[in-house]
Design a protein around this motif. Structure first.
Motif: not given
Length: 391
Positions: A40-62
């Motif tokens: 299963q591909k990432p669900v509801n994936a979003k990227a968050y900007s930052g200071d020298g970094r990026v945070v990626l978040k998503w739902k793992k799914g079933n």
């Protein structure tokens, strides 16, 4: 009866087939006809900007088979691999030590057999030294004391770079450090009643460059000593006219009265008028009236402070409705600095009028241009200056 049974059987079969189709839809993105399995591909994936970094978040799914995620960027020239906790529903990955620029990230999940999911693409931005060099403290127009109350006037905030708020740090009367948070959208003056007179204040601003940014950027602290009323003890003053003998029967209302620090008839004042009054016995000149002050040293004037009479013989307050401030370095040639309407005629508290000039002057003049109610006379209790003495 047989027809009813057959109809019920037919409806039941349709329901079973529909349910099977729904189950097939749920898994068809992971299975293809030749038998290859896609996690299963990432669900509801979003990227968050930052200071020298990026945070990626998503739902793992079933899909319980997922054990890893691979994130690549720069046309897959760079990538990082992360383990995925099978017991967690939410996945959070931090990509740090990144160069300041815009990014396009490709995320794929993997199962224990090395099968990859359909990729998901996310765009984001990384901030760094270039952004930090573009942000500055919100500018403080002036900080001054008004009867031991600290007044702060801020310039309008530039929010184009993400300014959110400014923090002011000061000591209260007990010597304890205090913090005041000023929203970037607020243009109200701040009035602090527990400020410890004579101590330094400082402030810095905080920025969030976009709505997805997980980091708050801050500027360096700036320090400031609030302005106080300039010492008037060595000043001299003249007037267009003044009442020499007739004012309230106590011996005149000379222009020096506006420099004595008293605003009413009291025993401490020796029962003399503590205000200047234009001449009203004999020859009584009309408007304009003026007072001219020699400060004996150059002052960068920031505020002109007026205070009207506060005595039983004056219940209306200021007699003049409009006035101008002029500056000079010889008392002969004058430069017009500002013209104002009186803020409040009956307010007997000091009224502060801003002067926005870079030049410094050793002389200033107040010209009272016109009266309320077509009156003829002028009077004033106190005249002082907030400013910066020049060496």
């Amino acid at each position: 009866m047989k027809k009813i049974i057959n109809l019920s059987f037919l409806l039941g079969m349709i329901f079973v087939l529909y349910s099977c189709m729904k189950m097939e839809d749920a898994y068809k993105e992971y299975v293809v006809p030749d038998g290859i399995t896609y996690p299963q591909k990432p669900v509801n994936a979003k990227a968050y900007s930052g200071d020298g970094r990026v945070v990626l978040k998503w739902k793992k799914g079933n899909d319980p088979s997922i054990v890893k995620a691979v994130v690549s960027w720069n046309n897959k020239e760079q990538e990082r691999e992360f383990d995925i906790d099978g017991n967690k529903k939410d996945v959070e990955i931090v990509l740090d030590n990144l160069e300041e620029k815009n990014y396009s990230f490709i995320i794929t999940t993997l199962d224990s057999k090395g099968n990859s999911s359909i990729p998901v693409e996310l765009n984001s931005v990384v901030y760094g030294d270039s952004y930090k060099s573009s942000i500055y403290n919100r500018s403080l127009n002036i900080a001054y004391l008004d009867n031991e109350k600290l007044v702060l006037e801020w310039n309008t905030a530039d929010i184009s770079n993400g300014l959110k708020y400014t923090e002011l740090y000061y000591l209260n009367k007990q010597g304890e450090k205090q913090t005041l948070k000023i929203d970037a959208y607020s243009n109200e003056n701040n009035i602090i009643t527990d400020y410890r007179v004579g101590t330094e204040i400082s402030y810095k601003s905080f920025f969030i460059p976009d709505t997805t940014c997980v980091d708050v950027f801050e500027t360096s602290q700036e320090a400031n000593i609030p302005l106080t009323i300039i010492d008037r003890s060595g000043w001299s003053i003249t007037a267009s006219s003044y009442e020499e003998t007739g004012q309230t029967g106590y011996g005149g209302a000379e222009p020096e009265r506006v420099l004595d620090g008293l605003i009413e008839n009291t025993p401490n004042a020796g029962l003399v008028p503590t205000y200047w009054h234009s001449r009203h016995s004999g020859d009584s000149p009309g408007y304009p009236h003026w007072l001219a002050v020699d400060m004996k040293k150059k002052i960068n004037i920031k505020r002109v402070v007026l205070q009207c009479r506060n005595d039983p013989n004056c219940t209306t307050g200021y007699p003049f409705s409009n006035f101008s401030i002029l500056g000079s370095n010889d008392g002969i040639e004058w430069t017009n600095l500002e013209t104002y309407d009186i803020y409040s005629r009956s307010n007997t508290a000091p009224q502060y009028y801003p002067v926005d000039v870079k030049e410094s002057y050793s002389h200033f003049k107040i010209i009272m241009n016109q009266a309320y109610d077509n009156g003829k006379y002028a009077h004033l209790a106190e005249l002082s200056i907030l400013g910066i003495e020049q060496e």
